[in-house]
Design a protein around this motif. Structure first.
Motif, mmCIF file in Angstrom:
data_model
loop_
_atom_site.group_PDB
_atom_site.id
_atom_site.type_symbol
_atom_site.label_atom_id
_atom_site.label_comp_id
_atom_site.label_asym_id
_atom_site.label_seq_id
_atom_site.Cartn_x
_atom_site.Cartn_y
_atom_site.Cartn_z
ATOM 1 N N GLY A 6 -70.618 -22.803 43.812
ATOM 2 C CA GLY A 6 -69.800 -23.327 42.725
ATOM 3 C C GLY A 6 -68.596 -24.058 43.308
ATOM 4 O O GLY A 6 -68.713 -24.819 44.280
ATOM 5 N N PRO A 7 -67.390 -23.815 42.778
ATOM 6 C CA PRO A 7 -66.187 -24.452 43.330
ATOM 7 C C PRO A 7 -65.558 -23.655 44.469
ATOM 8 O O PRO A 7 -64.481 -23.996 44.947
ATOM 9 C CB PRO A 7 -65.246 -24.486 42.120
ATOM 10 C CG PRO A 7 -65.601 -23.258 41.351
ATOM 11 C CD PRO A 7 -67.105 -23.077 41.519
ATOM 12 N N PHE A 8 -66.227 -22.584 44.909
ATOM 13 C CA PHE A 8 -65.641 -21.655 45.875
ATOM 14 C C PHE A 8 -66.193 -21.864 47.283
ATOM 15 O O PHE A 8 -67.309 -22.349 47.484
ATOM 16 C CB PHE A 8 -65.911 -20.207 45.455
ATOM 17 C CG PHE A 8 -65.352 -19.853 44.107
ATOM 18 C CD1 PHE A 8 -64.010 -19.538 43.949
ATOM 19 C CD2 PHE A 8 -66.170 -19.834 42.983
ATOM 20 C CE1 PHE A 8 -63.495 -19.220 42.711
ATOM 21 C CE2 PHE A 8 -65.665 -19.514 41.732
ATOM 22 C CZ PHE A 8 -64.326 -19.201 41.593
ATOM 23 N N CYS A 9 -65.375 -21.443 48.251
ATOM 24 C CA CYS A 9 -65.786 -21.442 49.649
ATOM 25 C C CYS A 9 -65.359 -20.115 50.262
ATOM 26 O O CYS A 9 -64.188 -19.727 50.179
ATOM 27 C CB CYS A 9 -65.139 -22.603 50.398
ATOM 28 S SG CYS A 9 -65.577 -22.647 52.164
ATOM 29 N N VAL A 22 -57.536 -23.978 47.688
ATOM 30 C CA VAL A 22 -56.441 -23.061 47.343
ATOM 31 C C VAL A 22 -56.934 -21.632 47.569
ATOM 32 O O VAL A 22 -57.981 -21.233 47.032
ATOM 33 C CB VAL A 22 -55.991 -23.237 45.879
ATOM 34 C CG1 VAL A 22 -54.911 -22.216 45.524
ATOM 35 C CG2 VAL A 22 -55.462 -24.654 45.665
ATOM 36 N N ALA A 23 -56.199 -20.869 48.376
ATOM 37 C CA ALA A 23 -56.622 -19.509 48.714
ATOM 38 C C ALA A 23 -56.539 -18.588 47.506
ATOM 39 O O ALA A 23 -55.603 -18.656 46.705
ATOM 40 C CB ALA A 23 -55.764 -18.962 49.847
ATOM 41 N N ILE A 24 -57.533 -17.723 47.377
ATOM 42 C CA ILE A 24 -57.576 -16.704 46.328
ATOM 43 C C ILE A 24 -57.510 -15.348 47.021
ATOM 44 O O ILE A 24 -58.327 -15.054 47.889
ATOM 45 C CB ILE A 24 -58.862 -16.815 45.499
ATOM 46 C CG1 ILE A 24 -58.945 -18.195 44.832
ATOM 47 C CG2 ILE A 24 -58.937 -15.704 44.444
ATOM 48 C CD1 ILE A 24 -60.271 -18.450 44.159
ATOM 49 N N HIS A 25 -56.550 -14.535 46.636
ATOM 50 C CA HIS A 25 -56.363 -13.256 47.332
ATOM 51 C C HIS A 25 -57.466 -12.262 46.965
ATOM 52 O O HIS A 25 -57.795 -12.073 45.798
ATOM 53 C CB HIS A 25 -55.011 -12.642 46.989
ATOM 54 C CG HIS A 25 -54.815 -11.298 47.629
ATOM 55 N ND1 HIS A 25 -54.634 -11.134 48.993
ATOM 56 C CD2 HIS A 25 -54.815 -10.046 47.092
ATOM 57 C CE1 HIS A 25 -54.515 -9.856 49.271
ATOM 58 N NE2 HIS A 25 -54.619 -9.171 48.145
ATOM 59 N N LEU A 26 -58.017 -11.651 48.003
ATOM 60 C CA LEU A 26 -58.928 -10.518 47.856
ATOM 61 C C LEU A 26 -58.485 -9.454 48.848
ATOM 62 O O LEU A 26 -58.083 -9.772 49.970
ATOM 63 C CB LEU A 26 -60.370 -10.915 48.170
ATOM 64 C CG LEU A 26 -61.207 -11.618 47.108
ATOM 65 C CD1 LEU A 26 -62.592 -11.916 47.673
ATOM 66 C CD2 LEU A 26 -61.334 -10.774 45.846
ATOM 67 N N ILE A 72 -63.600 -8.569 42.588
ATOM 68 C CA ILE A 72 -64.291 -9.807 42.950
ATOM 69 C C ILE A 72 -64.546 -10.655 41.702
ATOM 70 O O ILE A 72 -64.315 -11.870 41.702
ATOM 71 C CB ILE A 72 -65.612 -9.490 43.663
ATOM 72 C CG1 ILE A 72 -65.339 -8.865 45.030
ATOM 73 C CG2 ILE A 72 -66.475 -10.749 43.804
ATOM 74 C CD1 ILE A 72 -66.566 -8.296 45.699
ATOM 75 N N ARG A 73 -65.035 -10.028 40.644
ATOM 76 C CA ARG A 73 -65.312 -10.775 39.418
ATOM 77 C C ARG A 73 -64.044 -11.400 38.844
ATOM 78 O O ARG A 73 -64.058 -12.531 38.343
ATOM 79 C CB ARG A 73 -65.971 -9.841 38.389
ATOM 80 C CG ARG A 73 -67.444 -9.567 38.690
ATOM 81 C CD ARG A 73 -68.030 -8.550 37.755
ATOM 82 N NE ARG A 73 -69.493 -8.512 37.884
ATOM 83 C CZ ARG A 73 -70.234 -7.453 37.568
ATOM 84 N NH1 ARG A 73 -69.647 -6.338 37.114
ATOM 85 N NH2 ARG A 73 -71.538 -7.502 37.709
ATOM 86 N N ASP A 74 -62.952 -10.674 38.932
ATOM 87 C CA ASP A 74 -61.675 -11.214 38.442
ATOM 88 C C ASP A 74 -61.269 -12.429 39.265
ATOM 89 O O ASP A 74 -60.811 -13.439 38.721
ATOM 90 C CB ASP A 74 -60.601 -10.127 38.513
ATOM 91 C CG ASP A 74 -59.275 -10.595 37.930
ATOM 92 O OD1 ASP A 74 -59.248 -10.928 36.732
ATOM 93 O OD2 ASP A 74 -58.277 -10.619 38.670
ATOM 94 N N ALA A 75 -61.449 -12.357 40.588
ATOM 95 C CA ALA A 75 -61.090 -13.478 41.462
ATOM 96 C C ALA A 75 -61.958 -14.706 41.192
ATOM 97 O O ALA A 75 -61.487 -15.843 41.272
ATOM 98 C CB ALA A 75 -61.211 -13.059 42.923
ATOM 99 N N LEU A 76 -63.230 -14.465 40.878
ATOM 100 C CA LEU A 76 -64.169 -15.573 40.636
ATOM 101 C C LEU A 76 -64.189 -16.020 39.179
ATOM 102 O O LEU A 76 -64.827 -17.027 38.853
ATOM 103 C CB LEU A 76 -65.580 -15.149 41.046
ATOM 104 C CG LEU A 76 -65.807 -14.748 42.501
ATOM 105 C CD1 LEU A 76 -67.251 -14.319 42.705
ATOM 106 C CD2 LEU A 76 -65.440 -15.886 43.442
ATOM 107 N N GLY A 77 -63.519 -15.273 38.301
ATOM 108 C CA GLY A 77 -63.584 -15.575 36.873
ATOM 109 C C GLY A 77 -64.963 -15.323 36.314
ATOM 110 O O GLY A 77 -65.426 -16.032 35.416
ATOM 111 N N ASP A 78 -65.643 -14.308 36.836
ATOM 112 C CA ASP A 78 -67.025 -14.008 36.465
ATOM 113 C C ASP A 78 -67.056 -12.962 35.359
ATOM 114 O O ASP A 78 -66.444 -11.893 35.479
ATOM 115 C CB ASP A 78 -67.767 -13.494 37.699
ATOM 116 C CG ASP A 78 -69.254 -13.737 37.645
ATOM 117 O OD1 ASP A 78 -69.688 -14.610 36.871
ATOM 118 O OD2 ASP A 78 -69.985 -13.075 38.400
#
Length: 219
Positions: A6-9, A22-26, A72-78
């Protein structure tokens, strides 16, 4: 290595999840879980197998795993009711279900030149741009063979903009100048880092110092 979906790496070398650069914190464990699922896609991994790989030879409550999935789902908007990325196999485990591509990270020669270093007594650990794990394991980048240092204790992420220190949920804690590190913090030249009770010092190259000079001075 990077895994794009998707839009993620998902960058396995720098241990970063990004969206449009843009970094997403996990948390460290959530990153490890997402990596496991993405690498084994589309296979369903059982809860027992995931718990053993995330917390080897350690008893943890099943809620810990479900909390990481929620993170993880929250970070991905899943949406768990209509998932795009993480599918629940009810009563069994989880799977990564999105289309993804895996590719090696380019490593230009300039990124391999040390730009900073860590001192532990008489020992020096030159660090180039990238992610560097500190711990007791034999395969980490900064190995501190001390009993109260966790196997994978903390991480230093070196970029052109600076260096960030992050704790890996270690048992004995990570400190910067005596202050517990509970979220990623930026380092400055001369900062004293506590890895459990082990004291190490961070140094950055100054404008008057060259990388070649530092490499020659390192044992």
């Amino acid at each position: 290595m990077t895994i794009g979906f998707g839009p993620f790496c998902l960058d396995l070398d720098t241990r970063q999840l990004t969206r449009a650069n843009v970094a997403i914190h996990l948390s460290p464990k959530a990153f490890e879980l997402l990596t496991l699922l993405a690498q084994d896609r589309p296979k369903v991994l059982s809860k027992a197998a995931l718990q053993e790989r995330l917390w080897p030879a350690t008893y943890v409550a099943e809620a810990n795993l479900s909390n990481l999935i929620a993170e993880i789902r929250d970070a991905l908007g899943d949406n768990p009711r209509a998932p795009v990325y993480i599918r629940t196999a009810h009563g069994f485990g989880y799977a990564f279900q999105a289309e993804a591509t895996t590719s090696p990270n380019p490593r230009p020669a300039e990124t391999q030149r040390p730009v900073c270093w860590i001192e532990w007594g008489a020992r020096r650990f030159p660090l180039a741009i990238g992610a560097h794990v500190i711990g007791r394991d034999a395969d980490v980048d900064v190995r501190l063979d001390a009993s109260n240092v966790s196997r994978r204790h903390a991480r230093l992420t070196v970029t052109a903009e600076g260096v960030v220190l992050e704790d890996f949920g270690s048992k004995n804690g990570t400190f910067r100048s005596g202050t517990p590190v509970t979220s990623p913090v930026a380092l400055a030249d001369g900062d004293v880092i506590g890895i459990g009770s082990v004291q190490i010092t961070f140094h950055a190259l100054t404008g008057s110092m060259s990388t070649d000079t530092q490499v020659r001075s390192a044992p």
